[in-house]
Design a protein around this motif. Structure first.
Motif, mmCIF file in Angstrom:
data_model
loop_
_atom_site.group_PDB
_atom_site.id
_atom_site.type_symbol
_atom_site.label_atom_id
_atom_site.label_comp_id
_atom_site.label_asym_id
_atom_site.label_seq_id
_atom_site.Cartn_x
_atom_site.Cartn_y
_atom_site.Cartn_z
ATOM 1 N N VAL A 302 52.601 -24.560 -39.936
ATOM 2 C CA VAL A 302 52.113 -25.863 -39.471
ATOM 3 C C VAL A 302 50.612 -25.681 -39.294
ATOM 4 C CG1 VAL A 302 52.166 -27.568 -37.614
ATOM 5 C CG2 VAL A 302 54.283 -26.416 -38.327
ATOM 6 N N ILE A 303 49.822 -26.370 -40.113
ATOM 7 C CA ILE A 303 48.368 -26.209 -40.070
ATOM 8 C C ILE A 303 47.796 -27.321 -39.197
ATOM 9 C CG2 ILE A 303 46.264 -26.076 -41.456
ATOM 10 C CD1 ILE A 303 48.144 -25.268 -43.848
ATOM 11 N N VAL A 304 47.099 -26.890 -38.128
ATOM 12 C CA VAL A 304 46.587 -27.858 -37.151
ATOM 13 C C VAL A 304 45.062 -27.830 -37.130
ATOM 14 C CG1 VAL A 304 48.661 -27.709 -35.718
ATOM 15 C CG2 VAL A 304 46.728 -26.179 -35.250
ATOM 16 N N ASP A 305 44.454 -28.813 -36.449
ATOM 17 C CA ASP A 305 42.986 -28.859 -36.446
ATOM 18 C C ASP A 305 42.351 -28.018 -35.336
ATOM 19 O OD1 ASP A 305 43.492 -30.485 -34.267
ATOM 20 O OD2 ASP A 305 42.562 -32.282 -35.109
ATOM 21 N N GLY A 306 43.165 -27.389 -34.495
ATOM 22 C CA GLY A 306 42.648 -26.439 -33.502
ATOM 23 C C GLY A 306 42.781 -25.040 -34.063
ATOM 24 N N ALA A 307 41.852 -24.158 -33.698
ATOM 25 C CA ALA A 307 41.855 -22.834 -34.318
ATOM 26 C C ALA A 307 41.433 -21.759 -33.333
ATOM 27 C CB ALA A 307 40.916 -22.842 -35.525
ATOM 28 N N MET A 308 41.354 -20.515 -33.843
ATOM 29 C CA MET A 308 40.988 -19.384 -32.993
ATOM 30 C C MET A 308 39.593 -19.543 -32.387
ATOM 31 S SD MET A 308 40.217 -16.472 -35.897
ATOM 32 C CE MET A 308 39.661 -15.177 -34.808
ATOM 33 N N ASN A 309 38.733 -20.314 -33.030
ATOM 34 C CA ASN A 309 37.408 -20.515 -32.433
ATOM 35 C C ASN A 309 37.516 -21.411 -31.189
ATOM 36 O OD1 ASN A 309 37.742 -22.974 -34.152
ATOM 37 N ND2 ASN A 309 35.768 -23.446 -33.202
ATOM 38 N N ASP A 310 38.556 -22.241 -31.145
ATOM 39 C CA ASP A 310 38.782 -23.115 -29.986
ATOM 40 C C ASP A 310 39.536 -22.378 -28.887
ATOM 41 O OD1 ASP A 310 37.757 -25.586 -31.236
ATOM 42 O OD2 ASP A 310 39.492 -25.340 -32.562
ATOM 43 N N LEU A 311 40.546 -21.637 -29.266
ATOM 44 C CA LEU A 311 41.407 -20.924 -28.313
ATOM 45 C C LEU A 311 41.718 -19.564 -28.917
ATOM 46 C CD1 LEU A 311 43.117 -20.936 -25.700
ATOM 47 C CD2 LEU A 311 45.001 -21.872 -27.036
ATOM 48 N N ILE A 312 41.074 -18.532 -28.387
ATOM 49 C CA ILE A 312 41.154 -17.225 -29.048
ATOM 50 C C ILE A 312 42.246 -16.332 -28.465
ATOM 51 C CG2 ILE A 312 39.527 -15.902 -27.628
ATOM 52 C CD1 ILE A 312 38.342 -14.796 -30.229
ATOM 53 N N ARG A 313 42.867 -16.747 -27.386
ATOM 54 C CA ARG A 313 43.807 -15.837 -26.710
ATOM 55 C C ARG A 313 44.928 -15.311 -27.613
ATOM 56 N NH1 ARG A 313 46.725 -16.928 -23.075
ATOM 57 N NH2 ARG A 313 46.570 -14.993 -21.903
ATOM 58 N N PRO A 314 45.561 -16.164 -28.426
ATOM 59 C CA PRO A 314 46.596 -15.605 -29.307
ATOM 60 C C PRO A 314 46.032 -14.556 -30.275
ATOM 61 C CG PRO A 314 46.846 -17.977 -29.115
ATOM 62 C CD PRO A 314 45.534 -17.636 -28.470
ATOM 63 N N ALA A 315 44.864 -14.836 -30.862
ATOM 64 C CA ALA A 315 44.277 -13.896 -31.813
ATOM 65 C C ALA A 315 43.797 -12.619 -31.121
ATOM 66 C CB ALA A 315 43.108 -14.558 -32.550
ATOM 67 N N LEU A 316 43.214 -12.763 -29.937
ATOM 68 C CA LEU A 316 42.581 -11.626 -29.265
ATOM 69 C C LEU A 316 43.592 -10.715 -28.573
ATOM 70 C CD1 LEU A 316 39.861 -10.291 -28.462
ATOM 71 C CD2 LEU A 316 39.801 -11.814 -26.491
ATOM 72 N N SER A 377 35.442 -20.134 -26.451
ATOM 73 C CA SER A 377 35.377 -20.756 -27.776
ATOM 74 C C SER A 377 34.025 -20.476 -28.428
ATOM 75 C CB SER A 377 35.651 -22.253 -27.687
ATOM 76 O OG SER A 377 34.621 -22.918 -26.988
ATOM 77 N N SER A 378 33.973 -20.609 -29.729
ATOM 78 C CA SER A 378 32.761 -20.293 -30.483
ATOM 79 C C SER A 378 32.601 -21.299 -31.613
ATOM 80 C CB SER A 378 32.860 -18.887 -31.075
ATOM 81 O OG SER A 378 33.718 -18.898 -32.205
ATOM 82 N N ASN A 379 31.529 -21.116 -32.350
ATOM 83 C CA ASN A 379 31.273 -21.994 -33.494
ATOM 84 C C ASN A 379 31.663 -21.323 -34.816
ATOM 85 O OD1 ASN A 379 28.490 -23.004 -31.660
ATOM 86 N ND2 ASN A 379 30.086 -24.423 -32.272
ATOM 87 N N TYR A 380 32.476 -20.285 -34.746
ATOM 88 C CA TYR A 380 32.867 -19.566 -35.964
ATOM 89 C C TYR A 380 33.372 -20.539 -37.032
ATOM 90 C CZ TYR A 380 34.899 -15.918 -38.868
ATOM 91 O OH TYR A 380 35.216 -15.085 -39.918
ATOM 92 N N ASN A 381 32.981 -20.272 -38.242
ATOM 93 C CA ASN A 381 33.272 -21.156 -39.388
ATOM 94 C C ASN A 381 32.505 -22.482 -39.264
ATOM 95 O OD1 ASN A 381 36.481 -20.591 -41.011
ATOM 96 N ND2 ASN A 381 35.100 -19.091 -40.149
ATOM 97 N N SER A 382 31.432 -22.459 -38.467
ATOM 98 C CA SER A 382 30.641 -23.673 -38.206
ATOM 99 C C SER A 382 31.519 -24.853 -37.829
ATOM 100 C CB SER A 382 29.741 -24.020 -39.395
ATOM 101 O OG SER A 382 28.629 -23.142 -39.396
#
Ligand SMILES: *Cc1c(COP(=O)(O)O)cnc(C)c1O
Length: 419
Positions: A302-316, A377-382
């Motif tokens: 399921v591809i959503v418009d929120g990402a690791m740059n918005d919420l990094i806890r799952p990735a980190l 959060s960050s601006n990764y991927n602009s």
């Protein structure tokens, strides 16, 4: 308990349907509930009502100005870890006399800033920092109120990235060397020793490590008293965990009872507490919209418009965040990965998660996103950073505007030679 609940088939923040916020503010977007923030603060503060204490909310968990203002209005103090956080809490109306400054790498400028503002206490984490602070205070013509952050060497049994009180950690001063440093601090003319500090980690779901740490720190307070130190503050840090999935952390009152029951109430100190996650974690969600679905031979995405740059806890941290559909559809569930648009395989919000089937255009709420969400959060991927919204009853306020494309390039210049 929090105020994100279904009304009929619609997930709401207090009295506001999340779909309305998504339609009007756009997604991805953080939504905080003011009633939940207040409730969590009060429950925590009340739990320690039997002893002199000051809650110093840990700003790094969620540093939005509106959130800070809400706590300042409750009478909260603040635990800061940078000059930037000091700027924020002052802008939010904090009382400088309720600010403690933690962190292992305070710069001279940050020390000078905090000295000028007259904060309550510096939590000093090394011998070198003690000397630097004495110097900064001399220059400022002030005395710096100091507690040493001691490392009690306790395993908090949490994720290694958020364990801070073990021997191998970069934080604090080895508790066995603490007396020596306290004796040295007392010879430095621009320091005033006021207390002892420790913080052993974050997302603790058991009181045992807290009790172990407390018994060691309590011993240190008694030793210091015997040597004539006027120990007025015991800062016990933060770290109380929350329920993300199936954890059963102690309630604040059980946490308080365990600490007070271990003789803290008879120690004659003012207790400082630095809760972050437990206050704000479940007071916020990340609202995101489904863009596409993509089924491969082995996976459903399921591809959503929120990402690791918005919420990094799952990735980190590989952290679990509950995900719920904003509108209950009654459709059958399937096991999916919820992923964002960022070009990293680590960009996921959930893996192998059973979720009711969601269609493009529909909304998902990522729960427990109030702590260590927007702030990381960050601006990764602009990608412009998300908007933040504060709900108050039947009203909501955009408390941080979504960044614009121009915001993304603000401050960047192309040198003359490339023009
Ligand atoms: C991060 C931190 C806290 C807050 O931790 P939580 O787990 O969010 O309660 C408190 N004190 C210090 C020194 C910290 O670094």
């Amino acid at each position: 308990m929090n105020f994100f609940q279904y009304r009929g088939s619609e997930l709401c923040a207090e009295e506001v349907p999340l779909s309305r916020i998504a339609d009007q503010v756009g997604t991805p977007c953080y939504v905080y509930s003011l009633a939940t923030l207040r409730r969590h603060y009060r429950v925590f503060d009340d739990a320690f009502g039997a002893v002199p204490h000051l809650v110093c909310y840990s700003v790094k968990a969620n540093s939005n100005l509106a959130v800070l203002r809400a706590f300042a209005r409750e009478g909260s103090g603040f635990d800061i870890v940078s000059g930037g956080e000091l700027h924020r809490v002052l802008a939010a109306g904090a009382d400088p006399r309720k600010i403690v400054f933690s962190g292992i790498g305070k710069t001279r400028d940050e020390m000078a800033y905090a000295l000028r503002e007259g904060i309550l206490q510096f939590n000093v984490e090394s011998a070198a920092e003690l000397d630097a602070l004495d110097d900064a205070a001399r220059e400022a013509g002030r005395k710096a109120p100091v507690a040493l952050r001691v490392n009690p060497d306790v395993d908090p049994k949490t994720h290694p990235y958020i364990s801070t009180g073990m021997k191998k950690s970069k934080f604090g001063i080895d508790i066995r060397r603490a007396l020596e440093e306290y004796e040295r601090a007392r010879t430095l003319s621009h320091l005033e020793v006021v207390g002892v500090d420790c913080h052993i980690g974050s997302q603790l779901t058991d009181v045992a490590p807290f009790r172990d740490a407390l018994s060691r720190v309590r011993g240190l307070v008694l030793d210091l008293r015997a040597r004539g130190f006027d120990v007025r503050h015991l800062d016990f840090g933060g770290g109380l965990g929350i329920t993300y999935d199936e954890e059963t952390p102690p309630e604040p009152r059980d946490y308080a009872a365990a600490l007070l029951g271990d003789g803290l109430d008879k120690l004659g100190v003012k207790l400082l507490l630095e809760p972050g996650r437990v206050i704000v974690g479940n007071a916020g969600i990340l609202l995101t919209r489904v863009l596409y679905r993509k089924d491969t031979e082995t996976k459903k995405f399921v591809i959503v418009d929120g990402a690791m740059n918005d919420l990094i806890r799952p990735a980190l941290y590989g952290a679990y965040q509950e995900i719920e559909p904003v509108k209950r559809s009654g459709r059958a569930a399937a096991v999916v990965d919820v992923v964002g648009p960022v070009c990293e395989s680590g960009d996921f919000l959930a893996k192998d998660r059973e979720l009711p089937e969601t269609l493009p255009g529909e909304l998902l709420a990522v729960r427990s996103a109030g702590a260590y969400g927007f702030v990381m959060s960050s601006n990764y991927n602009s990608r412009p950073r998300a908007a933040e919204v504060l709900v108050d009853g039947a009203a909501y306020h955009v408390v941080r505007a979504r960044e614009t494309l121009d915001d993304l390039v603000r401050g960047e210049t192309i040198p003359e030679t490339l023009r």
